[in-house]
Design an enzyme around this catalytic site. Sequence first.
Site, PDB file in Angstrom:
ATOM      1  N   GLU A   9       0.826  -1.216   0.000  1.00  0.00           N
ATOM      2  CA  GLU A   9       0.000   0.000   0.000  1.00  0.00           C
ATOM      3  C   GLU A   9       0.853   1.255   0.000  1.00  0.00           C
ATOM      4  OE1 GLU A   9      -3.248   1.946   3.092  1.00  0.00           O
ATOM      5  OE2 GLU A   9      -3.078  -0.225   2.953  1.00  0.00           O
ATOM      6  N   ASP A  82      -2.201  -2.938   3.772  1.00  0.00           N
ATOM      7  CA  ASP A  82      -2.264  -3.042   5.230  1.00  0.00           C
ATOM      8  C   ASP A  82      -3.340  -4.034   5.678  1.00  0.00           C
ATOM      9  OD1 ASP A  82      -0.250  -1.234   5.408  1.00  0.00           O
ATOM     10  OD2 ASP A  82      -1.507   0.474   5.939  1.00  0.00           O
ATOM     11  N   ASP A  84      -6.063  -4.358   7.333  1.00  0.00           N
ATOM     12  CA  ASP A  84      -7.311  -3.851   7.899  1.00  0.00           C
ATOM     13  C   ASP A  84      -8.333  -3.727   6.770  1.00  0.00           C
ATOM     14  OD1 ASP A  84      -6.488  -1.615   6.481  1.00  0.00           O
ATOM     15  OD2 ASP A  84      -5.840  -0.514   8.248  1.00  0.00           O
ATOM     16  N   GLU A  86      -9.516  -1.133   5.173  1.00  0.00           N
ATOM     17  CA  GLU A  86      -9.096  -0.249   4.080  1.00  0.00           C
ATOM     18  C   GLU A  86      -8.088  -0.978   3.191  1.00  0.00           C
ATOM     19  OE1 GLU A  86     -10.483   2.752   3.437  1.00  0.00           O
ATOM     20  OE2 GLU A  86     -11.783   2.298   5.136  1.00  0.00           O
ATOM     21  N   TYR A 303       1.970  -3.355  13.551  1.00  0.00           N
ATOM     22  CA  TYR A 303       0.954  -2.525  12.886  1.00  0.00           C
ATOM     23  C   TYR A 303       0.219  -1.667  13.899  1.00  0.00           C
ATOM     24  CZ  TYR A 303      -2.602  -1.250   9.477  1.00  0.00           C
ATOM     25  OH  TYR A 303      -3.424  -0.546   8.620  1.00  0.00           O
ATOM     26  N   ARG A 305      -2.634   0.192  13.613  1.00  0.00           N
ATOM     27  CA  ARG A 305      -4.097   0.337  13.610  1.00  0.00           C
ATOM     28  C   ARG A 305      -4.702  -0.970  14.110  1.00  0.00           C
ATOM     29  NH1 ARG A 305      -2.652   3.067   8.814  1.00  0.00           N
ATOM     30  NH2 ARG A 305      -3.085   5.300   8.946  1.00  0.00           N
ATOM     31  N   HIS A 350      -4.851  -9.214  14.819  1.00  0.00           N
ATOM     32  CA  HIS A 350      -3.667  -8.380  15.000  1.00  0.00           C
ATOM     33  C   HIS A 350      -3.115  -8.571  16.398  1.00  0.00           C
ATOM     34  CE1 HIS A 350      -5.234  -5.300  11.821  1.00  0.00           C
ATOM     35  NE2 HIS A 350      -5.015  -6.487  11.324  1.00  0.00           N
TER      36      HIS A 350
END
Length: 753
Positions: A9, A82, A84, A86, A303, A305, A350
């Site tokens: 990304e 990433d 998640d 998004e 990570y 988030r 995560h």
Amino acid sequence: MMKKLLIVESPAKIKTISKFLDKEFKIMSTMGHIMDLPTKHVGVTMNDSIEIEYVPLDKKEKTIAELCKAAQKAEEIYLAPDPDREGEIIAWHTAGEILKVVNPKKVKIYRIAFNEITKPAILDAVNNPGNIDLQKVAAQQARRVLDRWVGYEVSPVLWKKFAPGLSAGRVQSVALRLICEREDEIRNFKPEEYWSIHGLFTYQTDQLEAALVTIGKEKVDIKTKENASSIVNGIKQQSYKVESVTDKKRSKSPLAPFMTSTLQQAAFNQLGFTVKKTMTVAQQLYEGIPLSDPTTPIALITYMRTDSLRISNTALEQARDYISTSFNSEYLPTKPQLYAKSKAATQDAHEAIRPVDLKITPERAYAHLPKDAARLYELIWKRFVACQMSPAQYAQRQVTISGGPYTFKATGSTLLFDGFLAVYHDAQDEEKDQKVIIPASFTAKKQVNLQKATPKQHFTQAPPKYTEGSLVKELEKEGIGRPSTYATILSTIQARSYTTLDSKKRFTPTDLGMAVTRLLSESLPGIMAVKFTAHMEEDLDKVASGTLARDKLLKEFYKAFEKELSALKGADSKKVSEPTTIECPACHKSNLVIRFGKTGEFLGCPTYPACTFTAKFTRAEDGTIIISAPEEPKLLEETCPLCGKPLRVVSGRFGQFIACSGYPDCTYIKQTKAEVQCPLDGGDLVKRKWRGGSFWGCSNYPKCNFAVFGEIEQQPCPVCHRPFLAKKTEKNGDITLTCTNKECGYKKVVTES
């Protein structure tokens, strides 16, 4: 020769990841999202199913083309945005574009994810690839559509009722509501008086101050000075003894490792970082920053988030090894400390936010990293190490002193064993016990002397204004939004002039923010309700887990939203104004109102145009309106070329300009002239202002309507030789020079070095 294509990304990861993969891999980046809903219309159609229109983002066609070209040469493609929602939609969009140009029977496309950019994590992801999680994709689509509906349907109403450029958001408007409701509480707050009484007791040469807590069996509740004085007189009439001394031990456990929201709060409270800055710096730490070797970036944290508190077994072993070698055995618990996942955790696959390698200590980080990156890394490193250390131990002693109906108490606390506090100390969670030293001579049943009794006046305090840290805490508590969206939410409510930050970095809603919130709360009670917004987050989590269909969620939302929206659109279309209790100083016929214009908020007379009084204003801490004195025009040494009077700087509806001080007898306005002439009729090119900024136009307007919006570069076009070019500065700093002759088409991009 490249056989495998890995697509991430962010381009910042490419150099870090390339260290771990062989030459078979080519690593490329989408540079964020590549597709989104169209900008000029809603892009969502509701039939039997919800149809979503996606188009390439501005200037992303080239990126898409390069990815597709590389994909045609690959045998295996690994999509690694990433980990998640998004990231999942980016992977889904990228796969969709690539499948347009490759044969899926010959080219295998995988989805991989990793929580840390280390060699073991990258190789494990590549060796155990998976597929795109369509449930995550559906959850991201649902959130995007919900936000699009609210933004595109409600914002135009705000433009009509207030001013152009305003926006409403499904989550941002509810966050703003919290700030406005807190401001209402502060403005409506009436301080209440109360008193406390402390006695100073002595035994031989020792003394101890204790607070009056009860009179008889009643808890102390003193409202007036007279009442306090009466009680003090009664206290002085008694003799006193130590009723009891209570000793107990108390332990304080370490805090859990960071997840996104707690990192944002701690970084604000301890480092003064805004939420946006915290996420930007954390992203850099995750993607990799060079240490001793400037050519080799190293990923430093997992990570950032995440709402998970899970810690991998490898990380637990690493922490326990570090503690056992750096501290005495009493600092290491017999078992690893495990923490329950947060109430709203949706991404427990995560880990919590932690250092990738504990051997990279804060000292080493400070030696090589930029200052802000080192400070945030130190915070994360210390919090993680501390979470696996033993609790701190305190000895607590409470002394109760009584005389007649009066009972006093004093409590002291002594740190016996620092435990995790040897590594991490949260400034916002310091020991709240009073720093009271209990003399050893104050033992049970001993007679003590009252030296003096001191009354002290207090007033109840209004609730505090929100800071970014406390607002994030409230958003998380109420289940509004997700930590990964907080930075965007907080930036938007400031960018739209709905709030300001005072010198202590506390949010204060503007009158515009208060008025917009009031209108939306009354007209859209459903989507503006805190509980409704939190419930919607839970439903989005259900879509991600596959227990709720995307289209069912969207249709149920729109059914309720459409009903409220029609009421909002059907309401009085007049511009919104807020009444005040200030009489118009010009006509004395009506109270002034707060109006909202293109240049902000101002006071005006409601009898306009009969009375044209307007004024700027400020608000005191309690909300009282203070009319600002009008600014006197600033006289210049330069004189008017028409009448000879001094020129002056005047404030107008589109900003400041220079005009003759002899107005209205002389109407001269100074204009900035270009060194080139109008290409149509040879007239002067002069700079003018309008509500959208400035432009260069022909001085012979309206006979000649030639205009160039923005700036001009006074150099000739190399193709058609028109004497100037239009100049536009892009967000990334590049400058685009374009010929204003539409038949020419010359265009050049100058990259800023």
